[in-house]
Design a protein around this motif. Structure first.
Motif, PDB file in Angstrom:
ATOM      1  N   HIS A 101       0.831  -1.201   0.000  1.00  0.00           N
ATOM      2  CA  HIS A 101       0.000   0.000   0.000  1.00  0.00           C
ATOM      3  C   HIS A 101       0.870   1.257   0.000  1.00  0.00           C
ATOM      4  N   GLU A 137      -3.706   3.750   1.887  1.00  0.00           N
ATOM      5  CA  GLU A 137      -3.991   3.912   3.316  1.00  0.00           C
ATOM      6  C   GLU A 137      -4.014   5.401   3.632  1.00  0.00           C
ATOM      7  N   HIS A 156       4.417   7.218   3.300  1.00  0.00           N
ATOM      8  CA  HIS A 156       5.282   6.042   3.175  1.00  0.00           C
ATOM      9  C   HIS A 156       4.804   5.133   2.060  1.00  0.00           C
ATOM     10  N   ALA A 184       4.625   0.999   1.432  1.00  0.00           N
ATOM     11  CA  ALA A 184       4.723  -0.274   2.148  1.00  0.00           C
ATOM     12  C   ALA A 184       4.898  -1.414   1.160  1.00  0.00           C
ATOM     13  N   GLU A 189       8.007   1.051   4.647  1.00  0.00           N
ATOM     14  CA  GLU A 189       7.362   0.126   5.572  1.00  0.00           C
ATOM     15  C   GLU A 189       7.463  -1.271   4.968  1.00  0.00           C
TER      16      GLU A 189
HETATM   17 ZN    ZN Z   1       1.219   1.773   6.078  1.00  0.00          ZN
END
Ligand code: ZN
Length: 132
Positions: free
Chosen positions: A6, A53, A77, A79, A126
């Motif tokens: 994500h 997200e 971020h 991921a 992440e």
């Molecule tokens: Zn995340």
């Protein structure tokens, strides 16, 4: 690493962002979740094989609150899905990447850990692994 699991976007008002992204994607979040350990409220939209997200801080000392204070809303971020978060974290640390904290329970039924943006050309990384 297997794929982009994500992309996390820091938002200041998750209700507003939810309806904005619902409009953008013409869909609704499949999950909304508060993550107490991170002091965030999150919501997730499916985007093909990956997800978006949205994250809103629930306290002043949340990383998301600090991020928005410094840079405003935006991509926070990326991921990446991994099969073995322990091994992959070790591999990156041995390669000189700077870990932030330990492996912990994240949103959306995942084990997660983070690497400093300095280690990845300005983007917070992440790693996440499905919790069994
Ligand atoms: Zn995340």
């Amino acid at each position: 690493m297997k794929k982009i699991e994500h992309i996390g976007i820091a938002v200041s008002d998750i209700e507003q962002a939810n309806s904005n992204y619902a409009e953008l994607f013409n869909s609704t979040p499949y999950k909304e979740e508060e993550v107490a350990s991170e002091n965030v409220r999150t919501s997730f939209f499916m985007m093909g094989d990956s997800k978006i997200e949205l994250l809103q801080a629930t306290s002043e000392d949340s990383a998301i609150a600090k991020y928005i204070q410094k840079r405003g809303e935006g991509i926070h971020h990326i991921a990446y899905a991994v099969d073995n978060i322990i091994a992959e974290r070790e591999r990156l640390i041995n390669a000189g990447f700077q870990a932030i904290g330990d492996i912990k329970n994240g949103a959306d039924n995942k084990l997660v850990c983070f690497f400093h943006p300095k280690s990845a050309n300005g983007v917070l990384v992440e790693l996440c692994q499905e919790r069994g």
